[in-house]
Design an enzyme around this catalytic site. Structure first.
Site, PDB file in Angstrom:
ATOM      1  N   HIS A 271      19.531 -44.201  85.315  1.00 45.21           N
ATOM      2  CA  HIS A 271      20.066 -42.865  85.623  1.00 45.21           C
ATOM      3  C   HIS A 271      19.947 -41.945  84.402  1.00 45.21           C
ATOM      4  O   HIS A 271      19.483 -40.804  84.513  1.00 45.21           O
ATOM      5  CB  HIS A 271      21.522 -42.987  86.061  1.00 45.21           C
ATOM      6  CG  HIS A 271      22.129 -41.693  86.510  1.00 45.21           C
ATOM      7  ND1 HIS A 271      22.299 -41.381  87.842  1.00 45.21           N
ATOM      8  CD2 HIS A 271      22.598 -40.633  85.814  1.00 45.21           C
ATOM      9  CE1 HIS A 271      22.848 -40.179  87.946  1.00 45.21           C
ATOM     10  NE2 HIS A 271      23.049 -39.705  86.721  1.00 45.21           N
ATOM     11  N   GLU A 272      20.373 -42.455  83.241  1.00 40.72           N
ATOM     12  CA  GLU A 272      20.344 -41.617  82.036  1.00 40.72           C
ATOM     13  C   GLU A 272      18.914 -41.339  81.585  1.00 40.72           C
ATOM     14  O   GLU A 272      18.606 -40.242  81.112  1.00 40.72           O
ATOM     15  CB  GLU A 272      21.142 -42.285  80.913  1.00 40.72           C
ATOM     16  CG  GLU A 272      22.573 -42.669  81.267  1.00 40.72           C
ATOM     17  CD  GLU A 272      23.380 -41.509  81.840  1.00 40.72           C
ATOM     18  OE1 GLU A 272      23.033 -40.344  81.574  1.00 40.72           O
ATOM     19  OE2 GLU A 272      24.355 -41.766  82.551  1.00 40.72           O
TER      20      GLU A 272
ATOM     21  N   HIS B  67      17.332 -38.463  83.329  1.00 44.66           N
ATOM     22  CA  HIS B  67      17.733 -37.130  82.868  1.00 44.66           C
ATOM     23  C   HIS B  67      16.791 -36.581  81.796  1.00 44.66           C
ATOM     24  O   HIS B  67      16.799 -35.369  81.542  1.00 44.66           O
ATOM     25  CB  HIS B  67      19.158 -37.168  82.315  1.00 44.66           C
ATOM     26  CG  HIS B  67      20.209 -37.047  83.368  1.00 44.66           C
ATOM     27  ND1 HIS B  67      20.187 -36.063  84.328  1.00 44.66           N
ATOM     28  CD2 HIS B  67      21.336 -37.786  83.608  1.00 44.66           C
ATOM     29  CE1 HIS B  67      21.246 -36.193  85.117  1.00 44.66           C
ATOM     30  NE2 HIS B  67      21.954 -37.226  84.705  1.00 44.66           N
TER      31      HIS B  67
ATOM     32  N   GLU C 273      21.659 -33.825  88.642  1.00 47.95           N
ATOM     33  CA  GLU C 273      22.327 -35.046  89.077  1.00 47.95           C
ATOM     34  C   GLU C 273      21.745 -35.633  90.359  1.00 47.95           C
ATOM     35  O   GLU C 273      21.695 -36.848  90.528  1.00 47.95           O
ATOM     36  CB  GLU C 273      23.822 -34.782  89.243  1.00 47.95           C
ATOM     37  CG  GLU C 273      24.505 -34.304  87.981  1.00 47.95           C
ATOM     38  CD  GLU C 273      24.285 -35.221  86.788  1.00 47.95           C
ATOM     39  OE1 GLU C 273      23.891 -36.391  86.982  1.00 47.95           O
ATOM     40  OE2 GLU C 273      24.480 -34.759  85.657  1.00 47.95           O
TER      41      GLU C 273
END
Length: 809
Positions: free
Chosen positions: A479-480, A483, A502
């Site tokens: 997830h990170e 980004h 997000e």
């Protein structure tokens, strides 16, 4: 466009007048004092006025370094003594509703009656309206407005960049008078517009100029949300100094950083992810359009390690006994809100061995993914771009380091270190070129209120990701890492459109994690993604049932999205709403929208488009329509079936509740095989729970299947729906699934299940914002739909979340 700040509302003001002047570079020179819990020093702003804003340049030269550790020696600033004077910071006691961002025509009253210079103290701004929309108002002085909160500003001065040796090469006209304002501003203009292939020289001159002497103090005022600076006689932005030094210090209670102790009991400080972003760390321009670079020199006691958003892997330089200096820099322009710092007694975690088993195996790349190099010029402002570097485009795993408190070193070696290469490689196989040249991963203190936070070149992870199996840690990492592309390299031009960060990261974490688990077949990967969609569907339903309708809209400003006042000031709708920090609607509705679009196009077509979109918009800010218009242009006519930007806005982004298309899809679709397996196991446990203490003779014991982590989550959630569970059933659950050895998410749900005998809806005993190790929570009980989330730089990949499931951020 006039914007009035109303105390009854929950909007976050962005006060900087970015339409008149933009900060192009920040040079910070700071000391960290743990005894007083203060960061103090100077920040030099290199500015460009609105008349000279450059159109985006197209950089096509291969100028960016592949490795981030190249030797590059800067002039390291010496400690800057804070001026000792009788100056006191002007602090307004003006009421919140007395602050108005006004349009042209309002007069600047700062030089009349209530005027305060650096050395005077006043009780407040006398006018009920204070003009921040400051352009050329005839005879009035120009006012530079910066976002600022919880800071003590001590002094503001103009910097005499013309005094720097060798700087004369930046002057076009030799006839300009040495020391004149025009000469100094001409030098800054030439400096901030240097071509990308001279980035080393540019950074060196930024450092030299930041140490130049002052050439005159500037008047300044502060209020609740801003710092206003003016120079007497400078009536326009063109006349205003383009290099400004601010002497300031933070406050211990400042909301941009948190002072705490790590898991080993050592003091530390880090940017926690505040709703007010970085304005309590340094005066800055918060609106995302203020894309800037930065460099920072930070001094701390020699026992501390300074980590920061920076392209270089900084090493300490001893400047005197017991004190070290660290220097970081960034050459890719980004909003100041993405800046992150963490100072503590961190230990670098090194792999015990360097076996080939620890590296991701090389797999053949499909032809559709083989060439990640951007063809043609980039669309962003000029900087050393990795998308134009042949070596960078094929770099599957970027250099990375892991830091943690000493007591967590072993846990990081066992779980985190071995996952990073495979997750980075998986992300590259899906999206191509890594936008950033390196990555630090820091396991932050236990008070960190989320599972993770992404910033340029650095990711914060909660200690809770290290417990149990690698599933929670792996999905959070993915997830990170996502980004880096969506949230950082590509940011939302309007922070209310958080789903652009997000939603993408939530959708991509499943894809990355499936790719990182190389042993999975395509069918197994698809089944796991369907199971996670099932979990998210239940979470979205819970959230929408228990939240106000206005908080469920992904594009709350609708047709006014992206609009600002004439000065560039604006507000972030609901940016300070306390309810918002518990919500993950932008994660979930955004995820389901992207999943819907991917199904409509087919995965191969969708991800091929996504790589094209990344190539087109990296280094830029976008609105929803930029993505949707480009997507629809790539959908064959026969697959559109009535899809349009307007229909997607209406059904998905500008309406509350569940979109009709999503409702129809979930009602028509059958449960995936993994979810059906969980349903069968739930039925077994219900039968076990209903049986008397002693089994009847000849009655067979239930045989339970082995479940995946996400299946266990779904099992425990469904068991939470039971009115009571007997102690015998709970003991059997623990033995069967070894729940005490599972990750933090499952342990949290386990504790809730253990309390089912105490209430009908034991989910109210779930505590947000706490890790398993933390013990009883100081927070009030939260219903199951709530999560613990602290936003930082909405739309730029730094919003945080403590979810009930390992998804969302």
């Amino acid at each position: 466009m006039d914007i009035t700040l109303d105390p009854s509302r929950d909007d976050l003001p962005l006060m900087a007048n970015t339409s008149h002047m933009l900060v192009r570079h920040y040079a910070l020179d700071l000391d960290v004092d743990f005894e007083s819990q203060v960061i103090e020093g100077t920040i030099v702003l290199f500015l460009e006025d609105g008349n000279r804003f450059k159109e985006p340049s197209h950089s096509s030269t291969e100028t960016c370094p592949l490795e981030s550790n190249e030797a590059f020696n800067f002039r390291t600033p010496e400690p800057c003594p804070v001026p000792v004077t009788n100056a006191r910071t002007f602090s307004s006691k003006m009421a919140y509703n007395d602050f108005t961002i006004c349009g042209k025509g309002e007069k600047d009253t700062s030089d009349k009656g209530g005027n305060h210079d650096n050395w005077e103290q006043a009780s407040g701004i006398s006018s009920s309206k204070y003009c921040c929309d400051t352009g050329d108002h005839g005879s009035e002085d120009f006012l530079l407005v910066l976002d600022c909160c919880d800071l003590s500003v001590l002094k503001v001065e103009e910097v005499d960049v013309a005094a720097v040796p060798g700087i004369e090469k930046f002057t076009r006209s030799p006839r300009l008078t040495v020391g004149s304002e025009v000469l100094r501003n001409e030098i800054i203009h030439e400096l901030v517009t240097m071509p990308a292939d001279r980035w080393r020289e540019q950074l060196d001159y930024y450092a030299r100029c930041s140490q130049a002497p002052g050439c005159g103090e500037l008047f300044f005022d502060t209020d609740t949300w801003s710092l206003q600076i003016r120079k007497k006689g400078a009536q326009t932005a063109t006349d205003f100094p383009h290099a400004v030094r601010i002497w300031y210090k933070t406050k211990p209670e400042g909301r941009s950083v948190t002072w705490t102790s790590d898991q080993s009991g050592r003091p530390c400080v880090y940017t926690i992810g505040s709703p007010i972003n970085n304005r309590a760390l340094f005066p800055c321009q918060e609106p995302p359009v203020a894309m800037s670079t930065w460099q920072a020199t930070v001094r701390a006691a020699a026992s501390f390690v300074v980590l920061m958003s920076g392209e270089n892997s900084a090493k300490p330089t001893q400047i005197r006994e017991g004190c070290s200096s660290w220097h970081y820099y960034v050459t890719m322009p980004m909003p100041a809100s993405t800046f992150t710092i963490a100072v503590g007694c961190w230990t670098e975690v090194m792999p015990e061995t360097c076996s080939s088993d620890d590296r991701p195996s090389k797999r053949p790349i499909p032809s559709s993914k083989a060439d990640f190099r951007c063809v043609g010029a980039c669309g962003h402002m000029e900087y050393p771009c990795r998308f134009q570097n042949a070596a960078a485009t094929t770099q599957e795993v970027i250099p990375h380091r892991v830091f943690a408190p000493l007591c967590l070193k072993d846990a990081c070696q066992e779980t985190l270190l071995r996952l990073i290469p495979s997750c980075l490689s998986a992300a590259h196989s899906v999206l191509g070129t890594h936008p950033f040249s390196r990555l630090d991963v820091l396991v932050v203190p236990a008070n960190f209120p989320s599972l993770g936070m992404a910033s340029p070149h650095i990711v914060f992870l909660s200690q809770s990701t290290l417990t149990g199996s690698s599933h929670l840690c792996g999905t959070r990492l993915c997830h990170e890492i996502a980004h880096a592309w969506f949230g950082l390299a590509i940011g939302a031009r309007d922070w209310t459109e958080e789903w652009l960060s997000e939603g993408f990261a939530t959708h991509l974490e499943d894809v990355f994690w499936a790719e990182a688990q190389q042993q999975l077949s395509p069918d197994e990967a698809q089944e796991q993604q369907e199971l996670r969609a099932c979990l998210r569907w239940h979470r979205l339903q819970d959230e929408l049932r228990n939240s106000s309708e206005e908080m469920q809209v992904l594009r709350p400003s609708k047709e006014k999205t992206g609009h600002v006042s004439e000065s560039g000031a604006s507000v972030i709708k609901h940016g300070l709403n306390p309810e918002k920090i518990f919500m993950q609607v932008h994660y979930l509705k955004g995820y389901f929208l992207l999943r819907f679009l991917a199904k409509r196009l087919g995965d191969e077509t969708y991800f091929s488009f996504l790589r094209k979109f990344v190539y087109t918009f990296h280094g830029q800010l976008i609105l929803s329509q930029d993505f949707l218009q480009m997507l629809l242009e790539n959908i064959p006519e026969e697959k559109r079936l009535g899809l349009s930007v307007e229909s997607i806005f209406q059904d998905w982004l500008e309406s509350s509740g569940i979109p009709q298309q999503l409702q129809r899809e979930r009602q028509a679709g059958a449960e995936c095989g993994l979810a059906r397996q969980v349903g069968a196991e739930v039925s077994k446990w219900i039968r076990v729970n209903r049986r008397p203490r002693k089994r009847k003779r000849g009655e067979r014991a239930e045989v339970f299947e082995k479940l995946l982590p996400d299946q266990l989550v779904l099992l425990l959630e469904r068991l939470l729906e039971q009115k009571t569970l007997s102690a015998r059933t709970l003991r059997s659950l623990h033995r069967t699934y070894r729940l005490q050895e599972q990750d933090a998410e499952l342990q949290r749900l386990t504790k809730a299940v253990e309390r089912t005998g105490l209430s009908e809806r034991c989910s109210s005993l779930l505590w947000p914002g706490k890790t398993v190790e933390d013990g009883p929570s100081p927070w009030p009980p939260a219903p199951m739909w709530e999560t613990w989330k602290k936003p930082l730089a909405p739309g730029f990949g730094s919003a945080q979340l403590w979810p009930l499931q390992p998804f969302g951020e």
